[in-house]
Scaffold this motif. Structure first.
Motif, short mmCIF file in Angstrom:
data_model
loop_
_atom_site.label_atom_id
_atom_site.label_comp_id
_atom_site.label_asym_id
_atom_site.label_seq_id
_atom_site.Cartn_x
_atom_site.Cartn_y
_atom_site.Cartn_z
N PHE A 265 22.16 36.97 32.89
CA PHE A 265 22.47 37.55 31.57
C PHE A 265 23.40 38.76 31.70
O PHE A 265 24.19 39.04 30.82
CB PHE A 265 21.19 37.90 30.79
N GLU A 266 23.30 39.47 32.83
CA GLU A 266 24.18 40.63 33.02
C GLU A 266 25.62 40.17 33.26
O GLU A 266 26.57 40.79 32.78
CB GLU A 266 23.68 41.48 34.20
N ILE A 267 25.76 39.05 33.98
CA ILE A 267 27.10 38.51 34.20
C ILE A 267 27.67 38.01 32.87
O ILE A 267 28.84 38.22 32.56
CB ILE A 267 27.05 37.38 35.26
N LYS A 268 26.80 37.40 32.05
CA LYS A 268 27.26 36.94 30.72
C LYS A 268 27.69 38.14 29.86
O LYS A 268 28.62 38.03 29.07
CB LYS A 268 26.14 36.18 30.01
N PHE A 269 27.00 39.25 30.03
CA PHE A 269 27.39 40.45 29.27
C PHE A 269 28.76 40.95 29.73
O PHE A 269 29.61 41.32 28.92
CB PHE A 269 26.33 41.56 29.43
N LEU A 270 28.98 40.92 31.04
CA LEU A 270 30.29 41.33 31.57
C LEU A 270 31.39 40.39 31.05
O LEU A 270 32.48 40.83 30.71
CB LEU A 270 30.27 41.32 33.11
#
Length: 358
Positions: free
Chosen positions: A44-49
């Motif tokens: 989810f953090e990569i998706k946020f980036l």
């Protein structure tokens, strides 16, 4: 070149990236879960980036091979029409909250379509963002074309919800002094359910009213029952409540059903959480403290002032990060007459260079 700011750990990742984007300062975040069995950034953090990359122009994001460190050099906030699948690890709000802070300063009007989970028990729900956070933006002068539509509901674990957030850019915010908390005059709420008996929503309302009616008579909780294609892929129900004062203070609380909880449990818990938030006092609830403080910092070079109940741990760290990125410190003044805190700061006079003056 601005000096590179360095941080360790995965906590407060979103707020640091947002502050970096607004201040234009590059940031390196290291040791992201480096001691974990499964080190590095989560999905989810990569998706946020990825989402940050979509809404900005010229941003550089470098993720180390192990995923335990990232370098972010912010570009300009571009905006425009963007679709993004948020996955099902975190709710849509995880992605939407930071976007609310960036949207007013974009080049083109924002139309953001996010798909995923609309309410879970980690992040604030999209309902709270719509009913509590957006009105806070209006107070600072962001009011043209500002809206959030929930087109489909999606409960965890499979999601399937969708929202459309739109916001027109502005050139500069308005300074705000908001210290009169007033008296609570009414409570409004939304009881939603998807893929369960429509009766569930009524049971949520009944149990919440049984508790709140002792406190205030003016209560209206809207039931939102989703069927068919609009109800996402998983059964679920939740209750979000907003208490409104006669000075337009909005205090919110909510509870989403976790496995094994009845509508009665959820209704009572949401009501108790709301009463607890009201007890803390102040003009901004725990959910919207960060947004108010950030907008006060970005406001024109004038004194901004707000009264809050108590500082959450998240807000305390946020104040430290604001100081690092913008060099602004708040004057924190406890008011012993009603156990609240007055927060005062001088705005930096942030101007959206992308937006031409009309």
């Amino acid at each position: 070149m601005s000096k590179l700011l360095k941080y360790d750990g995965y906590n407060y990742l979103r707020q640091r990236l947002v502050l970096a984007t607004l201040s234009g300062k590059p940031v390196r975040i290291e040791k992201i879960r480096s001691d974990d069995e499964n080190p590095g950034l989560r999905d989810f953090e990569i998706k946020f980036l990825n989402l940050l990359e979509k809404i900005t122009n010229g941003s550089v994001i470098e993720i180390s091979f192990t995923g335990t460190s990232i370098l972010y050099r912010p570009g300009a906030i571009e905006g425009g029409r963007i679709e993004h699948d948020c996955g099902t690890d975190r709710s849509i709000s995880y992605f939407l909250e930071p976007m609310i802070a960036l949207a007013p300063f974009s080049k083109k009007p924002f139309v953001l379509i996010l798909q995923g989970i609309t309410t879970d028990h980690i992040d604030p729900s999209v309902d709270i963002i719509r009913t509590v956070l957006l009105p806070q933006l209006k107070r600072f002068g962001v009011d043209s074309n500002l809206e959030l539509k929930i087109t489909k509901r999606g409960a965890p674990p499979l999601g399937g919800g969708e929202i459309v957030f739109s916001c027109a850019p502005i050139r500069q915010l308005k300074p705000v002094q908001f210290i009169d908390e007033g008296r609570i005059k009414r409570v409004r709420g939304i009881a939603y359910c998807t893929r369960v008996s429509p009766q569930t929503a009524n049971r949520l309302v009944e149990s919440a009213r049984s508790l709140l009616n002792r406190y205030i008579p003016d209560i209206y909780i809207y039931t939102d029952v989703y069927k068919g294609a609009e109800s996402g892929k998983s059964p679920g129900f939740a209750l979000s409540l907003v208490a409104e004062s006669n000075t337009d203070v909005l205090i919110s609380a909510e509870k989403a059903a976790e496995p094994g909880q009845t509508p009665e449990d959820v209704g009572k818990m949401a009501s108790k959480l709301l009463l607890n938030e009201i007890r803390k006092g102040g003009c901004a609830d725990t959910t919207s403290q960060w947004l108010n403080l950030l907008l006060m910092v970005l406001a024109p070079e004038d004194v901004g002032k707000i009264r809050i109940g108590e500082l959450s741990a998240f807000t305390i760290q946020y104040l430290r990060d604001i100081k690092t990125f913008f060099g602004v410190s708040f004057k924190i003044q406890p008011d012993t007459s009603n156990d609240t805190i007055l927060m005062t700061c001088m705005g930096v006079g942030y101007v959206n260079q992308n937006k031409k003056t009309t």
